[in-house]
Design an enzyme around this catalytic site. Sequence first.
Site, mmCIF file in Angstrom:
data_model
loop_
_atom_site.group_PDB
_atom_site.id
_atom_site.type_symbol
_atom_site.label_atom_id
_atom_site.label_comp_id
_atom_site.label_asym_id
_atom_site.label_seq_id
_atom_site.Cartn_x
_atom_site.Cartn_y
_atom_site.Cartn_z
ATOM 1 N N GLN A 10 -40.114 -12.383 34.214
ATOM 2 C CA GLN A 10 -38.849 -11.810 34.696
ATOM 3 C C GLN A 10 -37.764 -11.597 33.644
ATOM 4 O O GLN A 10 -37.111 -10.545 33.628
ATOM 5 C CB GLN A 10 -38.270 -12.699 35.816
ATOM 6 C CG GLN A 10 -37.050 -12.092 36.462
ATOM 7 C CD GLN A 10 -36.368 -12.955 37.500
ATOM 8 O OE1 GLN A 10 -35.214 -12.737 37.816
ATOM 9 N NE2 GLN A 10 -37.049 -13.940 38.043
ATOM 10 N N GLU A 40 -37.244 -20.093 35.212
ATOM 11 C CA GLU A 40 -35.918 -19.977 35.825
ATOM 12 C C GLU A 40 -35.220 -21.308 36.141
ATOM 13 O O GLU A 40 -34.144 -21.606 35.651
ATOM 14 C CB GLU A 40 -36.042 -19.146 37.116
ATOM 15 C CG GLU A 40 -34.806 -19.100 37.994
ATOM 16 C CD GLU A 40 -33.673 -18.318 37.372
ATOM 17 O OE1 GLU A 40 -33.927 -17.262 36.796
ATOM 18 O OE2 GLU A 40 -32.524 -18.774 37.474
ATOM 19 N N ASP A 86 -33.341 -16.310 34.368
ATOM 20 C CA ASP A 86 -34.222 -15.220 33.939
ATOM 21 C C ASP A 86 -33.447 -13.908 33.788
ATOM 22 O O ASP A 86 -33.277 -13.385 32.698
ATOM 23 C CB ASP A 86 -35.331 -15.014 34.975
ATOM 24 C CG ASP A 86 -36.462 -16.002 34.779
ATOM 25 O OD1 ASP A 86 -36.572 -16.564 33.687
ATOM 26 O OD2 ASP A 86 -37.225 -16.205 35.720
ATOM 27 N N GLY A 90 -12.151 -20.802 41.393
ATOM 28 C CA GLY A 90 -10.895 -20.488 40.725
ATOM 29 C C GLY A 90 -9.720 -21.236 41.330
ATOM 30 O O GLY A 90 -9.883 -22.249 42.004
ATOM 31 N N GLY A 91 -8.545 -20.722 41.086
ATOM 32 C CA GLY A 91 -7.328 -21.404 41.530
ATOM 33 C C GLY A 91 -6.913 -21.066 42.961
ATOM 34 O O GLY A 91 -5.868 -21.533 43.422
HETATM 35 N N1 CAO Z 1 -53.260 -9.365 23.992
HETATM 36 C C1 CAO Z 1 -53.774 -10.572 23.703
HETATM 37 N N2 CAO Z 1 -53.141 -11.718 23.980
HETATM 38 C C2 CAO Z 1 -51.950 -11.625 24.598
HETATM 39 C C3 CAO Z 1 -51.350 -10.394 24.938
HETATM 40 C C4 CAO Z 1 -52.066 -9.230 24.596
HETATM 41 N N3 CAO Z 1 -51.584 -8.020 24.854
HETATM 42 N N4 CAO Z 1 -50.172 -10.625 25.538
HETATM 43 C C5 CAO Z 1 -50.022 -11.967 25.582
HETATM 44 N N5 CAO Z 1 -51.091 -12.573 25.019
HETATM 45 C C6 CAO Z 1 -51.316 -13.995 24.835
HETATM 46 C C7 CAO Z 1 -50.297 -14.626 23.910
HETATM 47 O O1 CAO Z 1 -50.619 -14.322 22.585
HETATM 48 C C8 CAO Z 1 -50.470 -16.094 24.264
HETATM 49 O O2 CAO Z 1 -51.591 -16.605 23.576
HETATM 50 P P1 CAO Z 1 -51.550 -17.957 22.680
HETATM 51 O O3 CAO Z 1 -50.845 -18.992 23.455
HETATM 52 O O4 CAO Z 1 -52.997 -18.232 22.463
HETATM 53 O O5 CAO Z 1 -50.838 -17.659 21.434
HETATM 54 C C9 CAO Z 1 -50.841 -16.041 25.725
HETATM 55 O O6 CAO Z 1 -51.115 -14.674 26.031
HETATM 56 C C10 CAO Z 1 -49.844 -16.553 26.729
HETATM 57 O O7 CAO Z 1 -48.503 -16.317 26.359
HETATM 58 P P2 CAO Z 1 -47.365 -17.307 26.873
HETATM 59 O O8 CAO Z 1 -47.628 -18.670 26.317
HETATM 60 O O9 CAO Z 1 -46.058 -16.712 26.583
HETATM 61 O O10 CAO Z 1 -47.601 -17.306 28.458
HETATM 62 P P3 CAO Z 1 -47.664 -18.513 29.479
HETATM 63 O O11 CAO Z 1 -48.078 -17.889 30.756
HETATM 64 O O12 CAO Z 1 -48.463 -19.648 29.004
HETATM 65 O O13 CAO Z 1 -46.136 -18.997 29.578
HETATM 66 C C11 CAO Z 1 -43.773 -18.693 29.951
HETATM 67 C C12 CAO Z 1 -45.222 -18.263 30.304
HETATM 68 C C13 CAO Z 1 -42.838 -17.749 30.669
HETATM 69 C C14 CAO Z 1 -43.537 -20.128 30.413
HETATM 70 C C15 CAO Z 1 -43.581 -18.591 28.437
HETATM 71 O O14 CAO Z 1 -43.952 -17.303 28.018
HETATM 72 C C16 CAO Z 1 -42.168 -18.890 27.980
HETATM 73 O O15 CAO Z 1 -41.727 -20.039 27.949
HETATM 74 N N6 CAO Z 1 -41.420 -17.843 27.581
HETATM 75 C C17 CAO Z 1 -40.094 -17.979 27.012
HETATM 76 C C18 CAO Z 1 -39.061 -18.273 28.080
HETATM 77 C C19 CAO Z 1 -39.053 -17.256 29.165
HETATM 78 O O16 CAO Z 1 -38.912 -16.077 28.980
HETATM 79 N N7 CAO Z 1 -39.146 -17.739 30.371
HETATM 80 C C20 CAO Z 1 -38.930 -16.896 31.518
HETATM 81 C C21 CAO Z 1 -40.089 -16.921 32.361
HETATM 82 S S1 CAO Z 1 -39.734 -16.102 33.856
HETATM 83 O O17 CAO Z 1 -39.038 -14.770 33.405
#
Ligand code: CAO
Length: 489
Positions: free
Chosen positions: A78, A200, A229, A308-309
Amino acid sequence: MAKMQKKAAKPAKKAVKKTAAKSKKVVRLAAVKKPAVKAVAKKPNGNGHGLPKPSSKPFGHDGKALTGVRILDFTHVQSGPTCTQLLAYMGADVIKVERPGVGDITRGQLRDVPNADSLYFTMLNGNKRSITIDSKHAKGREILDRLIKHCDVLVENFAPGALDRMGLTWEHIHKLNPRMIVASVKGFGPGPYEDCKVYENVAQCAGGAASTTGFREGPPLVTGAQIGDSGTGLHLALGIVSALYQRIRTGRGQKVLCAMQDGVLNLARVKLRDQQRLKHGPLKEYSQFGEGVPFGHATPRAGNDSGGGQPGWILKCRGWEHDPDAYIYFITQAPVWGAICDLIGKPDWKTDPDYATPNARLPRLKHIFHTIEQWTMSMTKFEVMDKCNAVDIPVGPILSMKEIAEEESLRRTGTVVEVDHPTRGKYLTVGNPIKLSDSPCEVARSPLLGEHTDEILRDVLGYSDADVAEIKGSGAITPPEKGARAEAA
Ligand code: CAO
């Protein structure tokens, strides 16, 4: 973007030529010594600081605010998609890179229509193009490198370190395209939690919103508005357009970082204000003051007290017994206190020393709101709204999402928009909440997974038919196994 900058520089040159044309001697000097930049800096032209001449096209017919800006969108879920959708609404060409066969995880989350992209995805990815690329595949990396050279901004919100693990370090990107802006959402900024994944509600809690939301006697509460988010996505969008603006001057890109904790805290800043006020005495506008409940060491939860106030509270309206949204937010704004007293049948409160002044009312807010509520309960929230607005009393009906979805005025302004989608049919989305008079927004449906892969490879990156065939055969843009698309939980 590059074109736009050249355009922007043109009138400045013209201005120099014009001045120079007055004397042939100056023309020759200018030709030899090339003092153009200095001359412009000293003497801005008539339009002011090198801006192009005002467009002669009617408003809304000379492109969009971000026409010419190309975004390499590596976002998911998001926060990041909120940012890039907004940039797309503003006219940027947003190319969303997704993992072949899988895509943004939200495509399959909270599905309401079988085998169709979810509303979670479609409502956050309008006006974008989708290309599938396996960023860990050698050929995929090659395509990404080419995209980096053709884009102005890379936006990502992977977990900390994920972009680096793909080999897309800042150094690598900056070397390939020194003009590229690299914008990231992370959960936390540098510090003890910088390596944590964040969603979030984690951000709402860590950013001070949850501890200050809810009722004093209850647990901390998260809010329905996605301030962690979507709120951080908004902050990031501002960071990106600021960096684009600075790039016009410096010619180089920069890193833009928005931590979700910081974004939430920024939105909760009035609560940090109250934290500091606590040192100097009780927070008199909090109803706990009137109830004689002592304050602790931290900003307390304030229930529905106004931030607010001007004291306010949520009051029941007719039908509250069976309609969970038959309520109105009522603000006892000081300048209209007299009108409030007349309306609720308490004209004596206008002169009663216990009620006549804001300070006198503070310890009695509970009783005052209870009295006003006896009046609001006799009408629907919309009737209260009409009567109060007629005498300038600020009130707000508690609108359900059903009421908002059906609200005609929001449809007319393009804030709520219905779009058609090839696999899921019609759905509602939120259009651009920021209205620009010279950059109208037409909301388009979200792309299917990889819908634009071919056109981006050919039209943006210039690959030939033979190249595209080779790329397809390499496995860089297709899922490893046919039909392996994951149905996310
Ligand atoms: N081709 C190949 N690999 C891909 C890819 C693509 N096109 N797109 C993503 N990937 C891979 C990434 O390289 C990553 O791999 P590694 O961990 O092996 O390096 C993997 O997909 C997963 O990415 P991620 O760790 O970001 O995803 P997750 O589902 O484990 O975590 C989240 C999700 C949201 C918790 C994490 O991305 C995060 O903390 N983001 C920053 C904060 C944020 O934006 N949070 C808001 C979330 S809700 O809007």
